[in-house]
Design a protein around this motif. Structure first.
Motif, mmCIF file in Angstrom:
data_model
loop_
_atom_site.group_PDB
_atom_site.id
_atom_site.type_symbol
_atom_site.label_atom_id
_atom_site.label_comp_id
_atom_site.label_asym_id
_atom_site.label_seq_id
_atom_site.Cartn_x
_atom_site.Cartn_y
_atom_site.Cartn_z
ATOM 1 N N UNK A 1 4.967 -0.904 -4.996
ATOM 2 C CA UNK A 1 4.074 -0.369 -5.936
ATOM 3 C C UNK A 1 3.663 0.322 -4.050
ATOM 4 N N UNK A 2 2.502 1.723 -4.342
ATOM 5 C CA UNK A 2 2.047 3.042 -3.170
ATOM 6 C C UNK A 2 1.294 3.060 -3.530
ATOM 7 N N UNK A 3 1.080 4.451 -2.164
ATOM 8 C CA UNK A 3 0.063 5.447 -2.535
ATOM 9 C C UNK A 3 0.812 6.491 -1.857
ATOM 10 N N UNK A 4 0.215 7.694 -1.976
ATOM 11 C CA UNK A 4 0.526 9.321 -1.742
ATOM 12 C C UNK A 4 -0.098 9.854 -1.448
ATOM 13 N N UNK A 5 0.157 10.631 -0.121
ATOM 14 C CA UNK A 5 -1.206 10.635 1.367
ATOM 15 C C UNK A 5 -2.142 12.249 0.341
ATOM 16 N N UNK A 6 -3.702 12.543 0.342
ATOM 17 C CA UNK A 6 -3.908 13.485 0.100
ATOM 18 C C UNK A 6 -3.793 14.798 0.787
ATOM 19 N N UNK A 7 -4.553 16.083 0.022
ATOM 20 C CA UNK A 7 -4.544 16.856 1.332
ATOM 21 C C UNK A 7 -4.760 17.339 2.455
ATOM 22 N N UNK A 8 -5.463 16.082 3.381
ATOM 23 C CA UNK A 8 -6.100 15.736 4.145
ATOM 24 C C UNK A 8 -4.922 15.038 5.052
ATOM 25 N N UNK A 9 -4.276 14.027 4.167
ATOM 26 C CA UNK A 9 -3.009 13.212 4.744
ATOM 27 C C UNK A 9 -3.735 11.705 4.325
ATOM 28 N N UNK A 10 -4.529 11.716 3.793
ATOM 29 C CA UNK A 10 -5.446 10.231 4.197
ATOM 30 C C UNK A 10 -4.410 9.608 2.782
ATOM 31 N N UNK A 11 -4.702 8.378 3.080
ATOM 32 C CA UNK A 11 -4.680 7.192 1.709
ATOM 33 C C UNK A 11 -5.152 6.208 2.023
ATOM 34 N N UNK A 12 -5.246 5.303 0.841
ATOM 35 C CA UNK A 12 -5.240 3.904 0.711
ATOM 36 C C UNK A 12 -4.863 3.136 -0.292
ATOM 37 N N UNK A 13 -4.478 1.917 0.199
ATOM 38 C CA UNK A 13 -3.310 1.193 -0.497
ATOM 39 C C UNK A 13 -4.220 -0.179 -0.301
ATOM 40 N N UNK A 14 -4.647 -0.714 -1.596
ATOM 41 C CA UNK A 14 -5.469 -2.537 -1.416
ATOM 42 C C UNK A 14 -4.512 -3.394 -2.475
ATOM 43 N N UNK A 15 -4.190 -4.320 -1.680
ATOM 44 C CA UNK A 15 -3.153 -5.744 -1.893
ATOM 45 C C UNK A 15 -3.613 -6.557 -1.446
ATOM 46 N N UNK A 16 -3.291 -7.955 -2.161
ATOM 47 C CA UNK A 16 -3.643 -8.790 -2.512
ATOM 48 C C UNK A 16 -3.078 -9.527 -0.688
ATOM 49 N N UNK A 17 -4.386 -10.858 -0.229
ATOM 50 C CA UNK A 17 -3.578 -11.198 1.064
ATOM 51 C C UNK A 17 -2.451 -11.374 1.252
ATOM 52 N N UNK A 18 -1.561 -10.865 1.993
ATOM 53 C CA UNK A 18 0.082 -11.670 2.470
ATOM 54 C C UNK A 18 1.028 -10.130 3.675
ATOM 55 N N UNK A 19 1.650 -10.906 3.761
ATOM 56 C CA UNK A 19 2.558 -10.174 4.634
ATOM 57 C C UNK A 19 2.835 -8.510 4.035
ATOM 58 N N UNK A 20 3.024 -7.684 4.728
ATOM 59 C CA UNK A 20 3.818 -6.589 3.675
ATOM 60 C C UNK A 20 4.624 -5.851 4.521
ATOM 61 N N UNK A 21 6.148 -5.117 4.232
ATOM 62 C CA UNK A 21 6.644 -4.071 4.436
ATOM 63 C C UNK A 21 6.364 -2.582 4.155
ATOM 64 N N UNK A 22 5.567 -1.836 4.922
ATOM 65 C CA UNK A 22 5.127 -0.504 4.254
ATOM 66 C C UNK A 22 6.340 0.429 4.953
#
Lengths: 787, 281
Positions: A57-78
């Motif tokens: 899953x993931x996200x796409x940055x908005x027109x200001x370059x901002x993004x946000x992804x909410x995930x359960x606690x854990x270790x992730x490769x972004x």
């Protein structure tokens, strides 16, 4: 105000229900948020992909370059990626909220070591978004252009489903829509007339533009007010790291852009100007009459931004442009002005807000008369259209499964359709057409919801309202469109209201990470339209509002698409089919009088239209070969009771077959070649099928409306660009672009005239008027960068 | 005025455009009757011509309609017309002493010896409107416009207040009609100068480059100012631009709207005129 209540209810339901349902699933989550920027100049990157491998899953940055992804606690490769930039991969241990600012650098094709990470992303397949096309300015700059003038609108016209209304025109038709059904936004401000020099050039100076996104359908609920498309254009923010100067010298115009930080990484600006100088050659003309003519345009773009800490950023941007034409008998000036003030605020790591105030203005002025004081027919004519608006847009990244967007907007339209009056010793009286005032408001909410591993559902609703405001005099019309009375309204009275609900729904089915099926439905309403019945468009635009006599135009579009990527996402392919129903579309009576006419509404003939088509696209993002190949089949028809005896007829933009091949090939680091070839069926047209003679003039008896066609249109353009040597630390760079427009000198029909022979007046013939034969041009661009 | 500044756009486009003759295959349509004629308040023979439509590329003179029966009616009296060369000319003339009366509406009745477009009977009506007095005219040479300069013919007259007036202007050079085709006829309405005195507005521009058309010192120039109905004014404008398609400002092509019944093409007009002359200096 029942309608408001309803919408607030709806937004509340979406806002309240989703987080509640989400809470049941996962008790403990944290948010990764931040901003994606260009490491070279600090510009925010719009639409960068933030992909979490473990969660798919993931996200796409908005027109200001901002993004946000909410995930359960854990270790992730972004994995953070963006077209044309090197991909960045980070490992994150998510046991608290994390702020991750990412700076991406432009991918250097020649450096071997970054090649490994240059794998393309598959956003086009996995995003629940269809019927859109995003282009960055670098792609547009490689497309061969008329007179070497790189032009965003001309690039848009090469996309599947988009048609130029005529050779050289900035007007375009999207999936059978009229040119006035495109919402053209520059930093959120409406650009009412995107043409310079009668459309041969568009108002967008590519040096000041960052990126361009076209929505041909599946229009997000945040946008409203136009039936067919949204062309969302964002200006550069200004280099926040160092001074940068860009410029270009071409045959027609020169450009200069300066951008620099005022406070490093916090405040920067960009100023960009452009002026044409075709008229500087006129004094050299042997034709005395031409020597004093003026014919030029200029543009100014400026933007400044300021960051207050990590949560707030303010942008102030503006555009101003004018065309000036003057000869012995008359002068004309026209142009747009826009201004946008934006405040971008991160309320929490999950809730982003944008507040903007926008101003938009289009005006023209005509000065008639020979310029001498004693000219008794001298006149001046002014017309304008102004928008003043406010907007609030919010994004709420509820959890991994839901992203909610909602907002509100209000725009006040002030239309002055024209005031003409005599000047000097003129005999002309003042003629003034009643001003129109209207308030257009919108409220919207939408959610993007992941349903399991295979489906993503997108649903939203826009509520739009349009209110006519006094003072105004509204005419009533009889069955023959003659006025039968009128009603006057006082200043400030809201005398008429339309409102509409515009549902927008989309579904994504991801077959796998290489292919997907998407479907969408969207309804759009349009309350402001252009009184223009010429094929090409003139600067003399008059926009008129929905009113007691003019119902809002409504469009319903369904689309279905299949998306498939090949070769590690370097080849993107898609096929989309669509059908569109349009109600209350506007056509005009024969010999309509649209200018300086108080009873303009009596000139309208209102009916319906429908369009359908299929668009096939192959987009290449290979290391050396870039571009796209597309084929579109599309039809569009209109039916209006009083036109063509009530029988349906092809709309002026009905050009069934369209091919566009747009390719560029990087031969070496310093040498790029580009080519494009376009083909389309000729425009439909009404031809003479008989003739009559009156007073020595032979004139045509016409066929049914648009029963014939021009010959097919096709054209090949080529260009080559040489770049200066690139070395790290070098401050100055240049490139030289040589292009040829219409390489095989095709005489594409611009219009056909039926003329009577001067010697033997019994003989009539048809003459083709074409605009451009083969046109070579050269442009020199330079770039200075204070390392 | 609208059309005048639109020419500016045309000029701009013309600079970039090229023209070439092309072969087109056009379809045919059924034949219609074409009526072209007018009466005025002056006592003289007035002419109505009858022709037929033909294929667009027929390249032959318009076929005449001969042996028709024409008459004019003002509601009380009927005035017959006679074919100038019976059975041949297709041109029908009133009595040489006929004069229309201002304020009356005249109806032209046509009865054909053959069926055209499904019928033999056609009618057309037009009101005869009074015209303001033309005070004087002037011919002024402007050397600074165009390659060899132009002649401007200027009008001095009072526009009567109170209504929308529509004017047609014809020009005579040494008593011979200069505006000898409908494309050279001048038209204007009073939208912009309603009720004003017109102190020398340009009625005609004569290009001095064309030695057959231009004026010479000593020439007598006569201007005929006529008050016409809105329908006739629109008709002339439509005929003048018919077939010309300038994408910047032409709407979709449409058939010229006349006042002949039963799908007849053309116009029967009634109007009154005022004349003024000057000697070119």
């Amino acid at each position: 105000m029942k309608q408001y209540l309803f919408l607030f209810l709806l937004i509340s339901i979406i806002l309240i229900s989703l987080p509640v349902s989400a809470q049941k699933e996962k008790p403990k989550t944290h948010t990764i948020s931040g901003r994606v920027t260009d490491s070279q100049n600090g510009e925010s990157l719009i639409g960068a992909t933030i992909y979490v491998s473990e969660m798919k899953t993931g996200a796409v940055s908005d027109i200001y370059g901002n993004y946000s992804v909410t995930l359960p606690v854990g270790q992730y490769t972004v994995v953070i990626s963006y077209i044309g930039y090197s991909t960045v991969q980070k490992t994150i241990t998510l046991d608290k909220d994390v702020t991750l600012k990412v700076e991406l650098s432009v991918r250097q094709e020649n450096l071997k070591e970054v090649e490994i990470s240059s794998e393309r992303n598959n956003k086009n397949v996995l995003r629940p978004e269809m019927s859109t096309f995003k282009m960055d300015i670098k792609t547009i700059e490689t497309i061969p252009a008329l007179f070497g003038e790189v032009d965003i609108i001309k690039a848009i016209q090469l996309l599947p489903g988009v048609q130029s209304v005529s050779e050289g025109s900035s007007g375009f038709s999207v999936r059978g829509g009229a040119p006035d059904q495109n919402l053209i936004l520059l930093d959120g401000a409406n650009v009412y007339n995107a043409s310079h020099m009668l459309g041969f050039f568009s108002v967008f100076n590519n040096d000041a533009i960052k990126d361009v996104k076209l929505y041909k359908g599946d229009i997000p609920p945040a946008y409203g007010g136009r039936l067919s498309s949204v062309l969302d254009i964002h200006m550069e923010e200004g280099n926040s790291k160092k001074l940068e100067i860009n410029g270009g010298i071409g045959l027609i115009s020169s450009r200069l852009t300066i951008e620099a930080p005022i406070l490093k990484d916090r405040c920067s600006f960009i100023v960009s100007g452009r002026r044409t100088y075709a008229d500087l050659y006129l004094p050299l003309s042997s034709n005395k009459a031409l020597q004093n003519n003026k014919l030029y345009f200029y543009d100014l773009n400026a933007k400044i931004n300021y960051k207050f800490g990590d949560k707030d950023q303010i942008f102030l941007s503006g555009y101003f442009g004018r065309d000036v034409f003057k000869n012995q008998f008359a002068g004309m000036q026209w142009g747009n002005g826009t201004g946008t003030l934006r405040w971008n605020h991160l309320f929490t790591k999950k809730l982003f807000g944008n507040f903007s105030a926008v101003y938009s203005d289009y005006r023209y002025r005509i000065d008639g008369g020979s310029g001498s004081e004693s000219d008794v027919t001298a006149f001046q004519w002014n017309a304008s259209l102004k928008d003043i608006g406010v907007k609030g847009d919010f994004s709420y990244f509820a959890n991994t499964k839901n992203t909610i967007k909602f907002g509100v907007s209000a725009t006040y339209h002030i239309i002055d359709p024209g005031v003409a009056k005599g000047t000097g010793s003129s005999v002309f009286n003042e003629i003034s057409v009643q001003h129109n005032y209207a308030l257009e408001t919108g409220l919207y909410a939408g959610n993007e919801e992941r349903l399991g591993d295979y489906f993503t559902l997108k649903y939203g609703l826009r509520f739009s309202m349009f209110q006519n405001v006094g003072p105004d005099t509204v005419f009533q019309y009889d069955a023959n469109y003659n006025t039968s009375g009128n009603t006057a309204y006082n200043s400030g009275t809201f005398y008429h209201t339309y409102y509409g609900l515009e549902p927008r729904v989309g579904l994504l089915f991801s077959v796998n990470d290489k292919s997907s099926v998407k479907a969408s439905y969207s309804r759009t309403n349009q309350y402001m339209q252009l009184a223009q019945n010429s094929t090409v468009g003139t600067p003399l635009d008059i926009w008129f509002p929905a009113s007691p006599n003019v119902k809002p135009q409504i469009s319903d579009q369904v689309a279905l698409g299949y998306f498939r990527n090949f070769r590690r996402n370097t080849i993107e392919t898609s096929c989309e089919v669509y059908y569109k129903w349009m109600q209350h579309v506007i056509d005009f009576k024969d010999y309509a009088v649209l200018l300086l006419n108080d009873t303009l509404e009596g000139q309208l003939r209102i009916g319906k239209a429908w369009s359908y088509g299929a668009e096939f696209l192959v987009r290449l993002n290979e290391k050396k070969l870039n571009g796209w190949v597309s084929y579109t089949y599309s039809r569009v028809f209109r039916q209006v009771a009083e036109i063509n005896n009530g029988n349906f007829y092809p709309a002026p933009y009905d050009k069934p077959h369209n091919v566009a091949i747009v390719l560029n090939y990087r031969i070496s680091k310093r040498f790029l070649v580009s080519a494009n070839w376009v083909y389309s069926t000729g425009n439909p047209l009404t031809f003479p099928i008989g003739r009559a003679e009156i007073g020595g003039k032979i004139f045509p008896i016409y066929s049914d409306r648009n029963a014939y066609r021009y010959q097919a249109y096709h054209r090949l353009d080529l260009s080559m660009t040489f770049y200066s040597k690139q070395k790290p630390g070098r401050k100055f760079a240049w490139d030289l672009n040589a292009s040829i427009y219409n390489v095989y000198n095709r005489h594409n029909t611009w219009s056909i005239e039926f003329v009577q022979d001067k010697v033997n007046p019994n003989v009539t013939s048809a003459e083709r008027v074409y605009l451009f034969g083969i046109i070579p041009s050269v442009t020199f661009n330079f770039h200075f960068n204070n390392e | 005025m609208n059309k005048r500044f639109l020419y500016i756009l045309v000029l701009a486009a013309a600079a970039a455009s090229c023209t070439e003759k092309i072969d087109l295959k056009l379809d045919s349509t059924y034949t219609r009757l074409v009526v072209d004629g007018h009466i005025t308040s002056d006592s003289m023979a007035h002419f109505i011509s009858l022709t037929k439509t033909s294929d667009y590329f027929s390249n032959q003179p318009s076929p005449r309609v001969t042996n028709a029966t024409l008459s004019l009616s003002d509601g009380t009296n009927t005035f017959p017309l006679t074919e100038t060369v019976p059975g041949q000319s297709g041109i029908y003339s009133t009595d040489p002493k006929f004069a229309g009366i201002i304020g009356k509406t005249y109806t032209l009745n046509i009865s054909l010896p053959e069926v055209i477009a499904g019928t033999t009977e056609y009618t057309a009506s037009s009101e005869l409107i009074g015209v303001t007095k033309l005070d004087s005219i002037q011919a002024v040479f402007r050397s600074d416009i165009g390659k060899d300069g132009i002649w401007q013919v200027k009008v001095f007259a009072q526009d009567p207040p109170g209504s929308r007036n529509y004017y047609m202007m014809n020009l005579y050079r040494n008593h011979k009609l200069w505006s000898d085709t409908i494309t050279k006829v001048g038209i204007t309405d009073n939208q912009f100068f309603a009720g004003n005195y017109i102190p020398g507005a340009d009625a005609f521009y004569i290009n001095n480059s064309n030695k057959w058309e231009t004026l010479y010192p000593g020439d007598t120039v006569t201007l005929e100012l006529s008050a016409v109905t809105k329908e006739y004014y629109d008709f002339i404008g439509q005929v003048q631009f018919a077939g010309i398609s300038i994408p910047f400002f032409s709407g979709p092509p449409a058939n010229v709207v006349g006042n002949i019944s039963n799908e007849g093409v053309g116009f029967f007009a009634a109007y009154s005129s005022s004349f003024a002359s000057c000697i070119v200096k």
